[in-house]
Design an enzyme around this catalytic site. Structure first.
Site, PDB file in Angstrom:
ATOM      1  N   SER A 119       0.820  -1.211   0.000  1.00 24.15           N
ATOM      2  CA  SER A 119       0.000   0.000   0.000  1.00 24.15           C
ATOM      3  C   SER A 119       0.852   1.258   0.000  1.00 24.15           C
ATOM      4  O   SER A 119       0.322   2.351  -0.152  1.00 24.15           O
ATOM      5  CB  SER A 119      -0.955  -0.007   1.189  1.00 24.15           C
ATOM      6  N   HIS A 140      -2.006  -2.498  -6.617  1.00 28.87           N
ATOM      7  CA  HIS A 140      -2.583  -2.144  -5.315  1.00 28.87           C
ATOM      8  C   HIS A 140      -4.104  -2.199  -5.362  1.00 28.87           C
ATOM      9  O   HIS A 140      -4.756  -1.315  -5.911  1.00 28.87           O
ATOM     10  CB  HIS A 140      -2.094  -0.737  -4.923  1.00 28.87           C
TER      11      HIS A 140
HETATM   12  N1  CAA Z   1     -16.027  -8.300   1.564  1.00 28.27           N
HETATM   13  C1  CAA Z   1     -16.797  -8.458   0.463  1.00 28.27           C
HETATM   14  N2  CAA Z   1     -17.935  -7.767   0.262  1.00 28.27           N
HETATM   15  C2  CAA Z   1     -18.307  -6.890   1.192  1.00 28.27           C
HETATM   16  C3  CAA Z   1     -17.569  -6.674   2.370  1.00 28.27           C
HETATM   17  C4  CAA Z   1     -16.380  -7.420   2.545  1.00 28.27           C
HETATM   18  N3  CAA Z   1     -15.604  -7.268   3.605  1.00 28.27           N
HETATM   19  N4  CAA Z   1     -18.215  -5.730   3.115  1.00 28.27           N
HETATM   20  C5  CAA Z   1     -19.302  -5.368   2.429  1.00 28.27           C
HETATM   21  N5  CAA Z   1     -19.361  -6.051   1.266  1.00 28.27           N
HETATM   22  C6  CAA Z   1     -20.362  -5.925   0.213  1.00 28.27           C
HETATM   23  C7  CAA Z   1     -21.741  -6.327   0.701  1.00 28.27           C
HETATM   24  O1  CAA Z   1     -21.932  -7.715   0.535  1.00 28.27           O
HETATM   25  C8  CAA Z   1     -22.624  -5.519  -0.226  1.00 28.27           C
HETATM   26  O2  CAA Z   1     -22.691  -6.160  -1.489  1.00 28.27           O
HETATM   27  P1  CAA Z   1     -23.982  -6.013  -2.437  1.00 28.27           P
HETATM   28  O3  CAA Z   1     -24.327  -4.556  -2.512  1.00 28.27           O
HETATM   29  O4  CAA Z   1     -23.470  -6.567  -3.729  1.00 28.27           O
HETATM   30  O5  CAA Z   1     -25.024  -6.818  -1.791  1.00 28.27           O
HETATM   31  C9  CAA Z   1     -21.856  -4.226  -0.453  1.00 28.27           C
HETATM   32  O6  CAA Z   1     -20.494  -4.537  -0.113  1.00 28.27           O
HETATM   33  C10 CAA Z   1     -22.366  -3.118   0.423  1.00 28.27           C
HETATM   34  O7  CAA Z   1     -22.303  -3.580   1.761  1.00 28.27           O
HETATM   35  P2  CAA Z   1     -23.248  -3.076   2.923  1.00 28.27           P
HETATM   36  O8  CAA Z   1     -24.554  -2.644   2.330  1.00 28.27           O
HETATM   37  O9  CAA Z   1     -23.273  -4.097   3.997  1.00 28.27           O
HETATM   38  O10 CAA Z   1     -22.486  -1.864   3.585  1.00 28.27           O
HETATM   39  P3  CAA Z   1     -22.022  -0.503   2.950  1.00 28.27           P
HETATM   40  O11 CAA Z   1     -23.010   0.015   1.967  1.00 28.27           O
HETATM   41  O12 CAA Z   1     -21.636   0.329   4.122  1.00 28.27           O
HETATM   42  O13 CAA Z   1     -20.711  -0.870   2.119  1.00 28.27           O
HETATM   43  C11 CAA Z   1     -18.363  -0.823   2.076  1.00 28.27           C
HETATM   44  C12 CAA Z   1     -19.602  -1.419   2.736  1.00 28.27           C
HETATM   45  C13 CAA Z   1     -18.336  -1.199   0.584  1.00 28.27           C
HETATM   46  C14 CAA Z   1     -17.166  -1.408   2.774  1.00 28.27           C
HETATM   47  C15 CAA Z   1     -18.469   0.747   2.194  1.00 28.27           C
HETATM   48  O14 CAA Z   1     -18.674   1.103   3.530  1.00 28.27           O
HETATM   49  C16 CAA Z   1     -17.255   1.463   1.686  1.00 28.27           C
HETATM   50  O15 CAA Z   1     -17.093   1.678   0.498  1.00 28.27           O
HETATM   51  N6  CAA Z   1     -16.373   1.840   2.609  1.00 28.27           N
HETATM   52  C17 CAA Z   1     -15.114   2.506   2.273  1.00 28.27           C
HETATM   53  C18 CAA Z   1     -14.121   1.456   1.857  1.00 28.27           C
HETATM   54  C19 CAA Z   1     -12.831   2.064   1.472  1.00 28.27           C
HETATM   55  O16 CAA Z   1     -12.611   3.269   1.508  1.00 28.27           O
HETATM   56  N7  CAA Z   1     -11.901   1.187   1.100  1.00 28.27           N
HETATM   57  C20 CAA Z   1     -10.563   1.615   0.793  1.00 28.27           C
HETATM   58  C21 CAA Z   1      -9.737   1.406   1.998  1.00 28.27           C
HETATM   59  S1  CAA Z   1      -8.109   1.932   1.740  1.00 28.27           S
HETATM   60  C22 CAA Z   1      -7.377   0.628   1.025  1.00 28.27           C
HETATM   61  O17 CAA Z   1      -7.876  -0.450   0.895  1.00 28.27           O
HETATM   62  C23 CAA Z   1      -5.992   0.915   0.570  1.00 28.27           C
HETATM   63  C24 CAA Z   1      -4.941   0.845   1.549  1.00 28.27           C
HETATM   64  O18 CAA Z   1      -3.840   0.655   1.093  1.00 28.27           O
HETATM   65  C25 CAA Z   1      -5.065   1.059   2.988  1.00 28.27           C
END
Ligand code: CAA
Length: 283
Positions: A119, A140
């Site tokens: 990352s 990434h």
């Molecule tokens: N694994 C797989 N699928 C997941 C999941 C997981 N851990 N968590 C949630 N989902 C899926 C759900 O199954 C759902 O799928 P469908 O719509 O197809 O049914 C979808 O995601 C939405 O889930 P929820 O309705 O339960 O919850 P939400 O609307 O709050 O979405 C989220 C969850 C997608 C995680 C959303 O909160 C989000 O986008 N959060 C921000 C995530 C982010 O910023 N990620 C980047 C992090 S930084 C990084 O990764 C880089 C680094 O180097 C640190």
């Protein structure tokens, strides 16, 4: 170059997510970790995710069985001998990554691409321990891998256009959008995201607002899907700290200084969701 066989190193949250999306796009996948129990845990995570897709009638039971059959378990790095690309998603530690890349370079066939899901660690420095720096690249993925559309593709100093184009095509075959980035600390994603998270932690540290209120401001005021402190817990506070340290060291600018409260939480073992406690309590 055509890619069919993918080896993923590290069966944690990121590695198992990468293995899952590769299997779902028709690749033969080898999921590797140090111990069988780690690989087993990763495979169970994939099974759980796929079962959810079956329950939502997005894939059939037959699809699920086929995807699972496409993922082989591995605890021997020598299995790299069959891979067209190796995607390393082990811990964020330069010494460990360098050791892994030295070995992968020995075992992998000459044509294989060595990619890292780091990352923020420098791709050029990882590439330099191999005899094929032109075939080393950053790939990434974002967490959760099956949901997030982006793959940041990072060129090391020696990465060739051929390697870049092959990896870009592969990312697109996984139904992701690939963005090309040069090798600078934190790339684009974490150079922008982590200082925001760090600032959110400073806001709590200085008593400006509670974690809940900081998150509420960013969720409702800026339409972020998660507040920065919830997101920090989700990413892992140890990962957030190590990325801030990479930015601080890489740019030598105090604006990237990790917040003392972040250091304190990491020292306490409050690493976020995976540890049951971070800015929020998960037990
Ligand atoms: N694994 C797989 N699928 C997941 C999941 C997981 N851990 N968590 C949630 N989902 C899926 C759900 O199954 C759902 O799928 P469908 O719509 O197809 O049914 C979808 O995601 C939405 O889930 P929820 O309705 O339960 O919850 P939400 O609307 O709050 O979405 C989220 C969850 C997608 C995680 C959303 O909160 C989000 O986008 N959060 C921000 C995530 C982010 O910023 N990620 C980047 C992090 S930084 C990084 O990764 C880089 C680094 O180097 C640190």
């Amino acid at each position: 170059m055509s890619i069919q066989r993918v080896m993923v190193i590290g069966a944690g949250q990121m590695g198992s997510g990468i293995a899952q999306v590769c299997a779902m796009s028709g690749y033969d996948v080898t999921l590797h970790d140090l111990k069988e129990e780690f690989v087993e845990k990763g495979l169970n995570g994939i099974k759980k995710q796929l079962q959810r897709q079956v329950d939502k009638e997005r894939i059939t039971e037959t699809d699920m069985d086929r995807f699972l059959r496409q993922v082989q378990a591995s605890t021997e790095l020598s299995n790299a001998k069959d891979a067209d690309i190796i995607i390393e998603a082990a811990v964020e530690n330069m010494d460990i990554k360098k050791q892994l890349f030295v070995q992968l370079d020995q075992f992998a066939p000459d044509h294989a691409i060595l990619a890292t899901n780091t990352s923020s660690l420098p791709i050029t420095e990882i590439a330099a321990v191999t005899k094929r720096p032109e075939q080393v690249i950053g790939m990434h993925f974002m967490n959760p891998v099956p949901v997030m559309k982006l793959v940041e593709i990072i060129r090391g100093l020696a990465t060739t256009d051929e390697t870049f184009n092959t990896v870009k095509e592969m990312a697109e075959s996984l139904k992701k959008t690939a963005v090309e980035v040069n090798d600078f600390p934190g790339f684009v994603s974490n150079r922008i995201l982590m200082p925001m998270i760090n600032e959110a932690i400073y806001t709590v540290f200085e008593g400006v607002a509670s974690p809940e209120d900081v998150d509420e401001v960013m969720k409702l005021g800026m339409n972020h899907p998660m507040g920065p402190l919830t997101l920090a817990d989700f990413i892992g506070l140890d990962t957030c700290l190590s990325i801030m340290e990479t930015l601080h060291e890489g740019f030598g600018d105090d604006k990237y200084r990790p917040c003392p409260l972040l250091r304190k939480y990491v020292k306490a073992g409050w690493l976020g969701k995976k540890a049951g406690r971070g800015f929020y309590n998960y037990s």
